[in-house]
Structure formats: structure tokens, C-alpha cells
Enzyme design. Structure first.
Site, mmCIF file in Angstrom:
data_model
loop_
_atom_site.group_PDB
_atom_site.id
_atom_site.type_symbol
_atom_site.label_atom_id
_atom_site.label_comp_id
_atom_site.label_asym_id
_atom_site.label_seq_id
_atom_site.Cartn_x
_atom_site.Cartn_y
_atom_site.Cartn_z
ATOM 1 N NE ARG A 90 -3.799 -1.948 2.720
ATOM 2 C CZ ARG A 90 -3.779 -3.488 2.870
ATOM 3 N NH1 ARG A 90 -2.698 -4.054 2.807
ATOM 4 N NH2 ARG A 90 -4.862 -4.004 2.966
ATOM 5 C CG HIS A 93 -2.781 3.579 6.273
ATOM 6 N ND1 HIS A 93 -3.144 3.700 7.377
ATOM 7 C CD2 HIS A 93 -3.041 4.778 5.615
ATOM 8 C CE1 HIS A 93 -3.599 4.730 7.836
ATOM 9 N NE2 HIS A 93 -3.720 5.551 6.660
ATOM 10 C CG ASN A 166 -6.435 7.656 10.168
ATOM 11 O OD1 ASN A 166 -6.095 6.527 9.654
ATOM 12 N ND2 ASN A 166 -5.995 8.784 9.732
ATOM 13 N NE ARG A 376 -9.951 8.762 3.285
ATOM 14 C CZ ARG A 376 -10.357 8.453 4.129
ATOM 15 N NH1 ARG A 376 -11.328 8.667 5.419
ATOM 16 N NH2 ARG A 376 -9.807 7.147 4.709
ATOM 17 N NE ARG A 387 -3.412 -2.421 -2.071
ATOM 18 C CZ ARG A 387 -3.678 -3.386 -1.179
ATOM 19 N NH1 ARG A 387 -2.573 -4.285 -0.775
ATOM 20 N NH2 ARG A 387 -4.772 -3.839 -0.727
HETATM 21 FE FE1 HDE Z 1 -6.148 7.091 3.139
HETATM 22 N N1 HDE Z 1 -5.462 5.983 1.748
HETATM 23 N N2 HDE Z 1 -6.114 8.584 2.202
HETATM 24 N N3 HDE Z 1 -6.813 8.288 4.782
HETATM 25 N N4 HDE Z 1 -6.067 5.503 4.392
HETATM 26 C C1 HDE Z 1 -5.209 4.732 1.748
HETATM 27 O O1 HDE Z 1 -5.491 3.158 0.203
HETATM 28 C C2 HDE Z 1 -6.103 8.590 0.651
HETATM 29 C C3 HDE Z 1 -7.057 9.294 4.899
HETATM 30 C C4 HDE Z 1 -6.667 5.413 5.555
HETATM 31 O O2 HDE Z 1 -6.081 -0.944 5.752
HETATM 32 C C5 HDE Z 1 -4.700 4.136 0.385
HETATM 33 O O3 HDE Z 1 -5.670 0.888 -0.087
HETATM 34 C C6 HDE Z 1 -6.430 9.990 -0.004
HETATM 35 C C7 HDE Z 1 -7.723 9.857 5.787
HETATM 36 C C8 HDE Z 1 -6.386 4.109 6.011
HETATM 37 O O4 HDE Z 1 -5.980 -1.271 3.831
HETATM 38 C C9 HDE Z 1 -4.843 5.284 -0.718
HETATM 39 C C10 HDE Z 1 -6.606 10.904 1.238
HETATM 40 C C11 HDE Z 1 -7.860 8.585 6.581
HETATM 41 C C12 HDE Z 1 -5.882 3.255 5.076
HETATM 42 C C13 HDE Z 1 -5.320 6.393 0.338
HETATM 43 C C14 HDE Z 1 -6.477 10.241 2.393
HETATM 44 C C15 HDE Z 1 -7.315 7.965 5.985
HETATM 45 C C16 HDE Z 1 -5.652 4.242 4.052
HETATM 46 C C17 HDE Z 1 -3.454 3.411 0.290
HETATM 47 C C18 HDE Z 1 -6.829 12.334 1.398
HETATM 48 C C19 HDE Z 1 -8.434 8.635 7.959
HETATM 49 C C20 HDE Z 1 -5.566 1.773 5.044
HETATM 50 C C21 HDE Z 1 -3.679 1.931 0.112
HETATM 51 C C22 HDE Z 1 -7.932 12.707 0.327
HETATM 52 C C23 HDE Z 1 -9.936 8.964 7.804
HETATM 53 C C24 HDE Z 1 -6.738 0.969 4.685
HETATM 54 C C25 HDE Z 1 -5.027 1.767 0.263
HETATM 55 C C26 HDE Z 1 -6.043 -0.408 4.688
HETATM 56 C C27 HDE Z 1 -5.209 3.926 2.759
HETATM 57 C C28 HDE Z 1 -5.496 7.668 -0.180
HETATM 58 C C29 HDE Z 1 -6.877 10.452 3.758
HETATM 59 C C30 HDE Z 1 -7.281 6.410 6.399
HETATM 60 C C31 HDE Z 1 -3.773 5.695 -1.463
HETATM 61 C C32 HDE Z 1 -6.135 10.344 -1.294
HETATM 62 C C33 HDE Z 1 -8.294 11.306 6.165
HETATM 63 C C34 HDE Z 1 -6.848 3.567 7.576
HETATM 64 O O5 HDE Z 1 -5.858 4.915 -1.676
#
Ligand code: HDE
Length: 738
Positions: A90, A93, A166, A376, A387
Site C-alpha cells: 500500500r 498504511h 484512523n 478519497r 495494487r
Molecule cells: Fe487514506 N489511503 N487517503 N486516509 N487510508 C489509503 O488506500 C487517501 C485519509 C486510511 O487498511 C490508500 O488501500 C487520500 C484519511 C487508512 O487497507 C490510498 C486521502 C484517513 C488506510 C489512500 C486519504 C485515511 C488508508 C493506500 C486524502 C482517515 C489503510 C492503500 C484525500 C480517515 C486501509 C489503500 C487499509 C489507505 C488515499 C486520507 C485512512 C492511497 C487520497 C483522512 C486507514 O488510496
């Protein structure tokens, strides 16, 4: 199917109309090596039995082993298959682990939504949950200072719903377009790939200074929230603003929260640092061990809701992911519970391939115009197709438990074999018409929109400091001290004066005293002018971890080391061991080596680990039984003494009986820490002692309460309260070298 989805899924699968044939097909997908017998023979991936697993086909003669023959299909398949075993990790994360379980609502939220997963109290929804760190790569350590991911996939009968959250309720950025910047700044620096899984470097803090909307979030990441004791002891937050729509068509803005039954607890920083080397899998193992031992982690599920009409009634924008909705203004209503009761059978297929998408919601649940969430919703699907591949949702771990029927076709590694002659709509058979609302179709909420196209945000998004102050004000004095220490550590790792001196200036926007103390540690000069964004010392509820002590005092799943050498007091040992086991704690016997240790009465015990191999950082408390000979031997063993001092420094409860009482007293060597000189139990700064432990005074199940008087009761109470904060308040921990 047993290896992939729990029985409950099968029930839901049936309820959702998955016939026995489909279930049987799923069952065949799971191989279980445990069920294999010596009579089972290894085959190629195409099913042909192989003569050997050990030798490549070659030309051999009596005195010469010739070259490998490339014609060997078995050898080629084995090696080439292996060459392609990895999928990309990933992009964020990457480091994480998962467990499975179930979700249930105990109070219907039908006033807010018509989604059965949140209204039907008789329903149990299977879930997959993945916890993670953000910055480190897949093989990095668990205990680094970082945000933790808390992603939940609900396999509902109406389709999959993912809350990708989170353990911190806010985020660094307001608009999705900044995500690559914040992640690039946090990840290892581009020229030398240093540091791994750390925010303690120039680029991270350079970005934080220049991007003021990150201020609130970095205060959280410098707090103890960013070094959790366990995944099982942290909250989860959906962070973004979602919406719920009820059967009357009314819409609410909502935020989702998970609160752990075990309370919200953290490591201490020195411990986190050491664990990163001593046991990099600390959190992964902790989750696994608890579930394997039947101490299933539980979280309450809560919703904060704001009626659509009240959207603009707050002095912050409720669509801004850098803001909390203070509990005092919008209280959390707890309506459900999640329990994790099953470990994965295979990491790759169930954790690595587990794929979340924020865009996955079910009817009754929707999005808001939160500019982070909207981005997101695009990003996650995109990342999964690069991936894992376009058919990622067909993999057993991602597949919905309800039927999937559409005209999507083909793509790499398509699994489904779809019958029929048409793959388009409209078609001559009328196959696959759209569903109606009564049949559960997802209907978009008819939201009215007006405005001009612009690269901008509403005015309230511009306040970047009030809630950072609110957060800091709401912490306890100990928590605030930890924030100071965290800044002192992080900024000390920034070599560029431009970075740390500016950060000192930024901290003055939050708290001048904090800025002053950090400046003294790392250099720089805080401005002398008044703080610009005063929030008049306002505090909010539910921010300090102290407000989440846990549902009831418990020592279940807590690890307790029992230090033994030859001559230990068998009665004290056996009593403590039995009491700990009864309370579902995990006693670990630690000796000088793994050879049997002989007690005062001639009985023996086989240590689980030895003083050098295992460390005090890996346990929650230590207990040392008396015995003249053993106390003397421990006093002469530097590593054993280090165990005691280190556990004291890390604020852990220490229990000692008989001759071990004086040993502990001398090793700690602080006059203010007093010990018992009699058969009465005494507790002093988390050191629980008794000169003579009478087994008959111990009941089977020990009461865990503040007013407890017995030795075990006091010892257990100390463990249940997690750490002895009085020790830190009195500054005693830093007086002991550890
Ligand atoms: Fe993520 N984030 N994120 N994130 N995120 C990913 O997706 C992204 C954000 C969070 O256990 C990716 O599968 C963008 C906030 C978790 O598989 C990716 C933005 C929060 C996990 C991605 C955010 C998160 C990810 C990378 C801003 C808390 C792990 C791998 C717009 C609410 C999920 C994947 C797991 C994973 C993009 C912001 C939490 C790249 C573009 C805010 C817990 O798609």
C-alpha cells in the site's frame, strides 16, 4: 469457506439468497494444510502430482551432477511462481494487521437512517478490520510514533460498507489535492530514503510549518495517541463527515467513532523506541495473542449527528476534516458494538489483499461535500486496481456476501464465470433491469447545489489554530508533558535550523509556554508577542485519554512477567500464577535461561523466556516471588536488576514478596518508594509488596478495586490502571537509570 469468512457470514450469505451451490464453491477455494495427511501428495498448480519437491530435473551421472534442465516444468513453476509472489505494498498504511469479527447495534438509529446495518438490532454483520501505521513500509516496526489506521469492512446483506478511519479524529489536510504533499513530506526523504517510519525529520516539519491547516493534527500526533499500547486500546474515527438519511428522507451530517472496552492506553516513549527493535511485531502479536486466548477485543460504535438544517450553526465548518465536533456541542451516541474473535488463516489473502474503499457505502448512508472525503472516494478504488487488479472485489476477502450481478466483464484474473449471451443493457431479454427503492436500490440524496466553479474553500476552513489550542488545553498535565517531550525529540532530529526554529514560532500560536520549553530543548526563539488565536483556555471533553479508562477494571490479556531463579518461593509463585491465569492475564515465566528452575520446595518450572532474550518492555507488569537464595542470585544478575529498574522507569506495576521485597527496594533505591515489612500488603508508587504471602488469604477470583487491601488485589488494581502516573508526576521515574 471456514478459512475465509466466519459462520455468521454463511448465515448472512443464506439470508441474502446465496444458495448452497455458491457456498460450496467458496468452500473449495480454501485449502487447509492442517487437514493434509502424510498421504496427501504435492501437486503443481495445474494439479499434477510431483515426484519430488527437492530436486530440479538435471542430467546426472555417477560422479557428476550436470546442469539444470530448463525443460523442468515443476522447477520452473515453483521458482517463477515465487518470483511473482509480491504485490505492490500500500502506498500509505503499508504496515498493518487484521482480524475478523462481528458488529451489532443494540439501539436502532432509525431516526437517522434506514440502513439495516444501523437499525436492525437482531442482525449480526460480519466485519474485517485492519489496523496499520501510515508512514512505514510493510516490514517496518509497529510501535513508531505515527497515526494508526482503523479500517472496518462491514459485509452487510445490502453490500459492503467500508469505514476507513484512523485512531485520531482529524487529518493534516482539508482538501484531497494536498494528500501527495503531506505523504511525500512524511515518508522517507527522496535523496536517501531516510528515515523509515518516522515523522522526526526535516521534510515532515518543514511541511507542517508551511501548511498551517496541519497544526491541529500534528498536536495529536505528538500526543500519546500516536504510540498506542495496543490496537485493542485505541479509538477509531471515521474522520470525514458522512451523511445518514432516514425513511422520511431527512438527512443528518454524521461522524463515526469506535471506543475500546479496554480503555485508551499508550506506551511510554522510551518503551516505544526500544520495542521497535526488541519486538517490531509488538502490536501484531498482541492482537493475535488476545484473540487466540479468547480475550476478544470490543469497541462501542458511536455516532455524532447534526441535522442538515444546522450545518452552518458552528464556528467551524462541519465539513472540515481538520476539525473535531467537540463532544460538548455534539455528544456521541453509542448504538452498537464490534467484537473481533477470529485471526486470519493466511496473511496474504486475507490481510494484504483486503481492499477498502471509502466510496463503498450502502443505502441509507451517504457522503457529504467534505473536500477530503470526495477525493478519497476517487483515490481508494484507483489504488486497489493498481495494487491488486481490476477484479479485486472478486477475491474471497473482498467479495460481498450478497449476490453481485452486473455487466462488468473480463480484466486480469477475472474469477467469476458468468453465463448468458448478453453483457449490456438494454438487451432483448430484459435481463437485469434496475432495482426500485423498495427492492433496496441506492438512491442519491437530492441535494440542492448552487455556487461558482472555483479552486477555493468556504471562509470557516481558514481557522487553523483554535482547535489545536483546544486540544492542548484539554490534555492532562502528564499528557502535556509528553507532547513537549515529543516535540523535543522530533525537532532534535531535524538538523536544519530553518525547520526547528520556525516550528518553535508555530508552537507559540498554540501555547507560548510550550513554545518556550521546546525552544530551550531544541534551539530557536519563540516570539514575545501575544498569541494571535486565543481561544481563552477553552477545553473539550473526550480528548484526554484519561477520560477513557475502560469499561471496567480488568487485567485480562495483560502480560505479567514472573522473574524466577533457583530457590524462588514456590507458594508465592504458584499463588500469583494461578491468580493471574484466573483473571485471564498472561503470566510469562522469565528465568536466567530456558533450563528448568528449581523452587524452595524442590518443584520446578520451565521458563518461557530468559532475562536477556525477553525484555521488560514486552510486559505490562512484573512479579518477583521471595526466596532467600533466589533474591541473592537476582541481586547479582545485572540483567535482572535492569528488568526491575526499567519496569519502574516505564511506570509499570511491580509486585514482590518475601525476600524479593528488599531486593526491589534496594534496586529502585528511592527513599520515597516504601515497602512492606510485614504480612500486610503495601502499595507505594505502584510498587506492591508483602513480607509474607499467605496462600490461604487469597481468594480464587481477585477483586480489582481502588480500596482493595490484599496483596493480589493491590497488584491487580495497579495493572488494571495501566501505569502509575503518580510516579511520573513525582519525577521518580527519571531518578532511576533504565
Ligand atoms: Fe487514506 N489511503 N487517503 N486516509 N487510508 C489509503 O488506500 C487517501 C485519509 C486510511 O487498511 C490508500 O488501500 C487520500 C484519511 C487508512 O487497507 C490510498 C486521502 C484517513 C488506510 C489512500 C486519504 C485515511 C488508508 C493506500 C486524502 C482517515 C489503510 C492503500 C484525500 C480517515 C486501509 C489503500 C487499509 C489507505 C488515499 C486520507 C485512512 C492511497 C487520497 C483522512 C486507514 O488510496
Amino acid at each position: 469457506m471456514s478459512g475465509l469468512v466466519p459462520e455468521t457470514v454463511q448465515k448472512v450469505a443464506h439470508a441474502a439468497g446465496l444458495g448452497p451451490r455458491e457456498s460450496d464453491k467458496l468452500k473449495q477455494l480454501a485449502h487447509d494444510t492442517k487437514d493434509m495427511t502424510p498421504q496427501d501428495r504435492v501437486t503443481t498448480d495445474y494439479g499434477v502430482k510431483q515426484p519430488t519437491q527437492d530436486d530440479w530435473l538435471k542430467i546426472v551421472s555417477e560422479d557428476h551432477t550436470g546442469p539444470l534442465l530448463l525443460e523442468d516444468p515443476f522447477g520452473r513453476e515453483k521458482i517463477m511462481r515465487f518470483d511473482h509472489e509480491r504485490i505492490p505494498e500500500r502506498v500509505v498504511h503499508a504496515r498493518g494487521s487484521a482480524a475478523f469479527g462481528r458488529f451489532r447495534v443494540f439501539e436502532s438509529a432509525s431516526d437517522l437512517t434506514f440502513a439495516p446495518v444501523l437499525t436492525d438490532t437482531s442482525r449480526e454483520t460480519p466485519v474485517a478490520v485492519r489496523f496499520s501505521t501510515v508512514l512505514g513500509s510493510r516490514g517496518s516496526a509497529d510501535t513508531v510514533r505515527d497515526v494508526r489506521g482503523f479500517a472496518v469492512k462491514f459485509y452487510t446483506a445490502e453490500g459492503n460498507w467500508d469505514i476507513v478511519g484512523n485512531n485520531i479524529p482529524v487529518f493534516f489536510i482539508q482538501d484531497a489535492i494536498k494528500f501527495p504533499d503531506v505523504i511525500h513530506a512524511g515518508k522517507p526523504e527522496p535523496h536517501n530514503e531516510v528515515p523509515q517510519a518516522q515523522s522526526a525529520h526535516n521534510n515532515f516539519w518543514d511541511f507542517q510549518f508551511n501548511h498551517t491547516e496541519a497544526t491541529h493534527m500534528f498536536m495529536w500526533t505528538m500526543s500519546d495517541r500516536a504510540i498506542p499500547r495496543s490496537y485493542r486500546m485505541m479509538q477509531g474515527f471515521g474522520v470525514n463527515t458522512f451523511t445518514l438519511v432516514n425513511s422520511k428522507g431527512e438527512r443528518h451530517f454524521v461522524k463515526f467513532t469506535w471506543t475500546p472496552e479496554l480503555g485508551v492506553h499508550s506506551l511510554v516513549w522510551d518503551e516505544a523506541l526500544k520495542l521497535a527493535g526488541q519486538d517490531p511485531d509488538f502490536h501484531r502479536k498482541d492482537l493475535w495473542e488476545a484473540i487466540a486466548n479468547g480475550v476478544f477485543p470490543k469497541w462501542k460504535f458511536g455516532i455524532q449527528a447534526i441535522p442538515e438544517a444546522d450545518e452552518h450553526k458552528f464556528d467551524f465548518d462541519i465539513l472540515d476534516a481538520t476539525k473535531i465536533w467537540p463532544e460538548d456541542l455534539v455528544p456521541t451516541r453509542y448504538i452498537g458494538e464490534m467484537i473481533l474473535d477470529r485471526n486470519p488463516d493466511e496473511f496474504f489473502t486475507q490481510v494484504e489483499q483486503l481492499a477498502f474503499c471509502t466510496s463503498h457505502v450502502v443505502p441509507g448512508i451517504g457522503f457529504s461535500d467534505d473536500p477530503l472525503l470526495q477525493g478519497r472516494n476517487f483515490s481508494y478504488f484507483d489504488t486497489q486496481i493498481s495494487r491488486i487488479g481490476i477484479n479485486f472485489q472478486e477475491l474471497p476477502i473482498n467479495r460481498p456476501v450478497c449476490p453481485v450481478m452486473n455487466f462488468n466483464r473480463d480484466g486480469a484474473l477475472r474469477h467469476a464465470i458468468t453465463r448468458g449471451t448478453v453483457n449490456y443493457w438494454p438487451n432483448r431479454y430484459g435481463v437485469c433491469p434496475a432495482a426500485s427503492t423498495e427492492e433496496g436500490a441506492y438512491l442519491e440524496y437530492a441535494q440542492k447545489l448552487a455556487g461558482v466553479k472555483a479552486r477555493a474553500r468556504s471562509a470557516k476552513f481558514k481557522d487553523h489554530f483554535s482547535q489545536a489550542q483546544l486540544f492542548y488545553n484539554s490534555l492532562s498535565p502528564i499528557e502535556r508533558r509528553h507532547v513537549l517531550n515529543a516535540f523535543a525529540f522530533e525537532l532534535d532530529h531535524c538538523e536544519d535550523p530553518e525547520v526547528y526554529t520556525k516550528m518553535v514560532i508555530r508552537l507559540a500560536d498554540i501555547d507560548p509556554q510550550l513554545a518556550q520549553s521546546v525552544a530551550e530543548m531544541v534551539g530557536g526563539d519563540p516570539p514575545t508577542t501575544e498569541v494571535k488565536h486565543k481561544n481563552h483556555g477553552k477545553r473539550a471533553k473526550a480528548i484526554s485519554q484519561d477520560e477513557f479508562p475502560g469499561a471496567a477494571p480488568t487485567i485480562a490479556s495483560r502480560r505479567v512477567a514472573i522473574l524466577v531463579v533457583d530457590g524462588y518461593d514456590a507458594v508465592a509463585y504458584k499463588t500469583a500464577y494461578a491468580a493471574l491465569t484466573t483473571a485471564l492475564a498472561v503470566p510469562l515465566v522469565i528465568g536466567p535461561n530456558r533450563r528448568k528452575v528449581t523452587a524452595s520446595d524442590g518443584s520446578t518450572v520451565q521458563p518461557h523466556h530468559h532475562f536477556e532474550g525477553f525484555r521488560s518492555t514486552m510486559v505490562d507488569a512484573i512479579f518477583i516471588p521471595g526466596g532467600a537464595k533466589s533474591a541473592q542470585a537476582l541481586a547479582g544478575n545485572g540483567r535482572a536488576l535492569h528488568w526491575i529498574r526499567e519496569a519502574f522507569g516505564h511506570l509499570k506495576t511491580i509486585g514482590a514478596t518475601g525476600e524479593a521485597v528488599d531486593l526491589v527496594h534496594k534496586t529502585i533505591g528511592l527513599p520515597s518508594v516504601t515497602v512492606s515489612a510485614s504480612g500486610e500488603a503495601q502499595e507505594s508508587y505502584g510498587v506492591v509488596t508483602i513480607k509474607e504471602l499467605r496462600p490461604e488469604s487469597l481468594s480464587e477470583a481477585v477483586t480489582i478495586a481502588k480500596e482493595a487491601t490484599g496483596f493480589m488485589e493491590k497488584f491487580f488494581y495497579g495493572i488494571a490502571t495501566h501505569r502509575c502516573w503518580e510516579r511520573e508526576l513525582a519525577g521518580l521515574n527519571t531518578l532511576v537509570a533504565y
